[in-house]
Design a protein around this motif. Structure first.
Motif, short mmCIF file in Angstrom:
data_model
loop_
_atom_site.label_atom_id
_atom_site.label_comp_id
_atom_site.label_asym_id
_atom_site.label_seq_id
_atom_site.Cartn_x
_atom_site.Cartn_y
_atom_site.Cartn_z
N UNK A 1 0.82 -1.21 0.00
CA UNK A 1 0.00 0.00 0.00
C UNK A 1 0.85 1.27 0.00
N UNK A 2 2.12 1.16 0.40
CA UNK A 2 2.98 2.34 0.37
C UNK A 2 3.07 2.88 -1.04
N UNK A 3 3.29 1.98 -2.00
CA UNK A 3 3.37 2.38 -3.41
C UNK A 3 2.02 2.85 -3.94
N UNK A 4 0.99 2.07 -3.64
CA UNK A 4 -0.36 2.42 -4.13
C UNK A 4 -0.87 3.72 -3.52
N UNK A 5 -0.57 3.93 -2.25
CA UNK A 5 -1.04 5.14 -1.57
C UNK A 5 -0.38 6.38 -2.16
N UNK A 6 0.90 6.27 -2.51
CA UNK A 6 1.59 7.41 -3.14
C UNK A 6 0.90 7.81 -4.44
N UNK A 7 0.50 6.82 -5.22
CA UNK A 7 -0.17 7.10 -6.50
C UNK A 7 -1.55 7.72 -6.29
N UNK A 8 -2.27 7.22 -5.29
CA UNK A 8 -3.60 7.77 -5.02
C UNK A 8 -3.53 9.20 -4.49
N UNK A 9 -2.55 9.46 -3.63
CA UNK A 9 -2.42 10.80 -3.06
C UNK A 9 -2.00 11.82 -4.12
N UNK A 10 -1.30 11.34 -5.14
CA UNK A 10 -0.89 12.25 -6.22
C UNK A 10 -2.08 12.82 -6.97
N UNK A 11 -3.23 12.16 -6.86
CA UNK A 11 -4.44 12.62 -7.54
C UNK A 11 -5.24 13.61 -6.69
N UNK A 12 -4.84 13.75 -5.42
CA UNK A 12 -5.61 14.57 -4.49
C UNK A 12 -5.25 16.05 -4.61
N UNK A 13 -6.19 16.85 -5.03
CA UNK A 13 -5.95 18.29 -5.18
C UNK A 13 -5.74 18.96 -3.82
N UNK A 14 -6.31 18.37 -2.77
CA UNK A 14 -6.20 18.98 -1.44
C UNK A 14 -4.82 18.81 -0.84
N UNK A 15 -4.04 17.85 -1.34
CA UNK A 15 -2.69 17.61 -0.84
C UNK A 15 -1.72 18.40 -1.71
N UNK A 16 -1.06 19.41 -1.11
CA UNK A 16 -0.26 20.34 -1.90
C UNK A 16 1.23 20.28 -1.60
N UNK A 17 1.61 19.48 -0.63
CA UNK A 17 3.02 19.38 -0.28
C UNK A 17 3.55 17.97 -0.58
N UNK B 1 -9.18 3.35 -0.09
CA UNK B 1 -9.98 3.45 1.13
C UNK B 1 -9.27 4.25 2.22
N UNK B 2 -7.94 4.32 2.14
CA UNK B 2 -7.20 5.10 3.13
C UNK B 2 -7.37 6.60 2.94
N UNK B 3 -7.63 7.04 1.72
CA UNK B 3 -7.64 8.47 1.43
C UNK B 3 -8.60 9.26 2.32
N UNK B 4 -9.89 8.88 2.42
CA UNK B 4 -10.79 9.68 3.27
C UNK B 4 -10.43 9.63 4.75
#
Length: 276
Positions: free
Chosen positions: A70-86, A253-256
């Motif tokens: 999930x470390x790899x998968x989570x990085x890819x999912x977070x890259x799609x999140x506009x709310x995450x800017x750093x 599922x981790x994102x929210x």
């Protein structure tokens, strides 16, 4: 004809075993390639995923540069999140076939050969700075014979691990604890062992509900608590470990769950930098 069939089965088993260990080797090597979420921001944060096979990513697809679990998968999912800017670095510290006992600090363990996994994590500056820790542990406890680990032992070990993490590194870190995956229990475990795993998850859920030590509820990835985990395609061919699709679902599922935590931390760092 019988001899030919027997030989064919032996060759098939041999190739399956070779494929598994080759895959496992790639996963171990890929763990050291830690994908980061790169954004326009100059600020850096980190997340550590620690635990057993399910944290490591056994069963999922991996190459030397793709990362695993999930470390790899989570990085890819977070890259799609506009709310995450750093920028967030996500570290995979999963270890194959490890129990909660294997993750205790030496002082907390009753074994003669003292475990060192958690000591190595909390002594490494890059892991020590982590603001979020995700724990995926406990699936191997039911299989331990020497020493036998009861559900109560599992909970006590998890408590000690969380306490050690809380005492070290970033004082404001968030610790998220997942339930223990139970897929395949009906096939591989006895009735008593299956009952023990249900008890383990109940104890974990009660523990995070009390939140006495600041440990937060992570994902419920067991079959009894989450009906969505009953899909067959979420699991690898052994029926126990997650497949690449399974790890992808878990990451989504981790994102929210962690998005509000991450946004809050980004804002606090930005505000502090401005002297507000």
């Amino acid at each position: 004809m019988e001899a030919v069939s027997s030989l064919f089965r032996m060759v098939k088993v041999f190739l399956t075993v070779c494929s598994f260990y080759l895959k496992l080797g790639f996963i171990h090597l890929a763990r050291w390639y830690e994908p980061a979420l790169r954004t326009k921001g100059k600020y850096n944060h980190s997340i550590v995923v620690l635990g057993d096979d399910h944290a490591l990513g056994v069963g999922g697809y991996s190459t030397l540069t793709a990362g695993s679990g999930i470390a790899s998968k989570l990085a890819k999912e977070l890259a799609k999140e506009a709310a995450i800017r750093q920028s967030w670095q996500i570290y995979n510290r999963g270890e194959y076939k490890t129990s909660t006992e294997d993750w205790l600090l030496p002082a907390d363990s009753k074994r003669k050969d003292k475990p060192e996994l958690l000591s190595k994590v909390i002594q490494d500056p890059k892991y020590l700075r982590a603001e979020i820790v995700i724990i995926m542990l406990g699936s191997q406890d039911v299989l331990k014979r020497d020493p036998t680990l009861t559900p109560q032992d599992t909970l006590r070990n998890i408590e000690l691990i969380c306490q050690a993490l809380r005492r070290t590194g970033n004082n404001s870190k968030s610790i998220y604890l997942c339930t223990i995956p139970t897929a395949g229990d009906d096939t591989f475990l006895t009735e008593e062992q299956r009952a023990d795993n249900l008890t383990r998850n109940r104890l974990i859920q009660d523990y995070v509900k009390k939140n006495e030590e600041g440990v937060l509820a992570g994902l419920e990835i067991d079959l009894a608590s989450n009906f969505e985990m009953k899909r067959r395609n979420l699991y690898w061919q052994d029926g126990r470990h997650f497949s690449d699709i399974g790890y992808g679902k878990i990451a989504k599922d981790w994102i929210p769950i962690i998005r509000p935590d991450m946004v809050k931390r980004e804002f606090l760092l930005f505000r502090s930098d401005l002297g507000l």
